[in-house]
Design a protein around this motif. Structure first.
Motif, mmCIF file in Angstrom:
data_model
loop_
_atom_site.group_PDB
_atom_site.id
_atom_site.type_symbol
_atom_site.label_atom_id
_atom_site.label_comp_id
_atom_site.label_asym_id
_atom_site.label_seq_id
_atom_site.Cartn_x
_atom_site.Cartn_y
_atom_site.Cartn_z
ATOM 1 N N TYR A 1 0.825 -1.206 0.000
ATOM 2 C CA TYR A 1 0.000 0.000 0.000
ATOM 3 C C TYR A 1 0.865 1.264 0.000
ATOM 4 O O TYR A 1 0.618 2.200 -0.760
ATOM 5 C CB TYR A 1 -0.918 -0.001 1.220
ATOM 6 C CG TYR A 1 -1.763 1.242 1.348
ATOM 7 C CD1 TYR A 1 -2.930 1.403 0.609
ATOM 8 C CD2 TYR A 1 -1.380 2.272 2.215
ATOM 9 C CE1 TYR A 1 -3.704 2.547 0.722
ATOM 10 C CE2 TYR A 1 -2.144 3.420 2.334
ATOM 11 C CZ TYR A 1 -3.303 3.553 1.581
ATOM 12 O OH TYR A 1 -4.059 4.708 1.700
ATOM 13 N N PRO B 1 3.879 1.001 -3.410
ATOM 14 C CA PRO B 1 3.414 0.190 -4.540
ATOM 15 C C PRO B 1 4.404 0.144 -5.696
ATOM 16 O O PRO B 1 4.451 -0.836 -6.438
ATOM 17 C CB PRO B 1 2.106 0.875 -4.953
ATOM 18 C CG PRO B 1 2.263 2.296 -4.501
ATOM 19 C CD PRO B 1 3.033 2.199 -3.216
ATOM 20 N N GLU B 2 5.207 1.181 -5.816
ATOM 21 C CA GLU B 2 6.179 1.230 -6.921
ATOM 22 C C GLU B 2 7.221 0.122 -6.795
ATOM 23 O O GLU B 2 7.846 -0.261 -7.798
ATOM 24 C CB GLU B 2 6.858 2.601 -6.969
ATOM 25 C CG GLU B 2 7.804 2.925 -5.832
ATOM 26 C CD GLU B 2 7.112 3.326 -4.527
ATOM 27 O OE1 GLU B 2 7.818 3.505 -3.515
ATOM 28 O OE2 GLU B 2 5.862 3.463 -4.539
ATOM 29 N N ALA C 1 1.244 1.415 -10.344
ATOM 30 C CA ALA C 1 1.405 1.563 -8.899
ATOM 31 C C ALA C 1 0.087 1.854 -8.194
ATOM 32 O O ALA C 1 -0.187 1.311 -7.121
ATOM 33 C CB ALA C 1 2.425 2.659 -8.590
ATOM 34 N N ASP C 2 -0.748 2.710 -8.788
ATOM 35 C CA ASP C 2 -2.007 3.050 -8.128
ATOM 36 C C ASP C 2 -2.918 1.832 -8.016
ATOM 37 O O ASP C 2 -3.616 1.657 -7.009
ATOM 38 C CB ASP C 2 -2.715 4.178 -8.884
ATOM 39 C CG ASP C 2 -3.896 4.727 -8.099
ATOM 40 O OD1 ASP C 2 -3.701 5.164 -6.956
ATOM 41 O OD2 ASP C 2 -5.030 4.691 -8.626
ATOM 42 N N SER C 3 -2.902 0.990 -9.017
ATOM 43 C CA SER C 3 -3.711 -0.227 -8.968
ATOM 44 C C SER C 3 -3.220 -1.150 -7.859
ATOM 45 O O SER C 3 -4.029 -1.779 -7.158
ATOM 46 C CB SER C 3 -3.642 -0.946 -10.321
ATOM 47 O OG SER C 3 -4.366 -2.153 -10.284
ATOM 48 N N GLU D 1 -5.052 -2.127 -0.287
ATOM 49 C CA GLU D 1 -6.023 -1.673 0.713
ATOM 50 C C GLU D 1 -7.168 -2.678 0.857
ATOM 51 O O GLU D 1 -7.616 -2.960 1.975
ATOM 52 C CB GLU D 1 -6.574 -0.292 0.348
ATOM 53 C CG GLU D 1 -7.546 0.221 1.380
ATOM 54 C CD GLU D 1 -8.010 1.651 1.129
ATOM 55 O OE1 GLU D 1 -9.085 2.012 1.641
ATOM 56 O OE2 GLU D 1 -7.296 2.407 0.430
ATOM 57 N N ARG E 1 -1.752 -0.183 -5.101
ATOM 58 C CA ARG E 1 -2.162 0.420 -3.831
ATOM 59 C C ARG E 1 -3.623 0.111 -3.523
ATOM 60 O O ARG E 1 -3.975 -0.245 -2.397
ATOM 61 C CB ARG E 1 -1.949 1.931 -3.863
ATOM 62 C CG ARG E 1 -2.370 2.625 -2.564
ATOM 63 C CD ARG E 1 -2.193 4.130 -2.610
ATOM 64 N NE ARG E 1 -0.776 4.496 -2.562
ATOM 65 C CZ ARG E 1 -0.100 4.987 -3.595
ATOM 66 N NH1 ARG E 1 -0.692 5.145 -4.769
ATOM 67 N NH2 ARG E 1 1.174 5.288 -3.472
ATOM 68 N N GLN E 2 -4.474 0.224 -4.507
ATOM 69 C CA GLN E 2 -5.893 -0.057 -4.296
ATOM 70 C C GLN E 2 -6.111 -1.524 -3.904
ATOM 71 O O GLN E 2 -6.892 -1.829 -2.992
ATOM 72 C CB GLN E 2 -6.683 0.271 -5.555
ATOM 73 C CG GLN E 2 -6.730 1.761 -5.888
ATOM 74 C CD GLN E 2 -7.466 2.033 -7.183
ATOM 75 O OE1 GLN E 2 -8.439 1.375 -7.520
ATOM 76 N NE2 GLN E 2 -6.988 3.015 -7.943
#
Length: 212
Positions: free
Chosen positions: A111, A114-115, A124-126, A132, A128-129
């Protein structure tokens, strides 16, 4: 005297709660992670992984949060931070401590960083999601385990509860459902955060309310 190396609110927080509970002499040594002090030669001699925390007992450095917690519980059995050796409760304490380290903390790693999980930064955003969501599933399990209980594995607070409070805190800014919103997790966090030793640890690290 112990020396605990770390930074405000990082993985040193749970051992800090334990040290305050035990009441043994210790020194809190701040590691400036913003300036990458934890990657310098001096710190790497204590912990070659370049992470916090490190506990120095005498001249022996010990790293990994769970290992530090277990060492402190074993060194100070009168503090009652773990159930007695050989009991089922002790086995459950091992179970939940390892679960918190190997599953929940790993989800947080994905989280917050993510990178590190992908070769393509656009993903990376995917990551992180998804992390979570995974953390939420793991906290659901913990919430069920706390049903009808004040503490996770015994009739008094211990190192597993300190670890759980620390990880509950780390999810306080989740975009979806912070762990504190789960009924039993939230009650456990409030109960643990009200302990005098825990209050001292939070205040000494300069952490402001809300703590979780």
């Amino acid at each position: 005297m112990y020396r605990l190396y770390g930074n405000s609110g990082m993985a040193n927080l749970a051992p800090h709660m334990a040290l305050e509970t035990i009441g043994a002499p210790y020194e809190m040594v701040r590691v400036d992670t913003a300036s990458k002090e934890h990657q310098g030669a001096t710190y790497l001699r204590l912990n070659p992984t370049g992470r916090v925390p490190v506990l120095v007992d005498g001249e022996q450095p010990i790293f990994e949060t769970a290992a530090i917690l277990l060492h402190l519980a074993d060194r100070h059995p009168d503090a009652g931070l773990m159930p007695p050796v050989g009991t089922v409760e002790r086995g459950l304490a091992y179970q939940w401590l390892i679960h918190l380290t190997n599953s929940v903390q790993v989800a947080y790693l994905a989280y917050y960083y993510p990178e590190r999980q992908v070769a393509d930064a656009a993903l990376a955003d995917s990551v992180r999601q998804a992390a979570e969501v995974r953390a939420g599933e793991l906290f659901d399990l913990l919430d069920k385990a706390l049903a009808g209980r004040d503490w996770l594995t015994a009739d008094r607070p211990g190192i597993v509860d300190f670890m759980l409070l620390m990880l509950t805190r780390w999810g306080r800014n989740f975009a979806g459902r912070p762990p504190r919103l789960l009924p039993n997790i939230g009650t456990h966090a409030a109960r643990t955060a009200a302990l005098p030793a825990v209050i001292r640890a939070f205040e000494q690290e300069g952490l402001t309310q809300p703590w979780y």
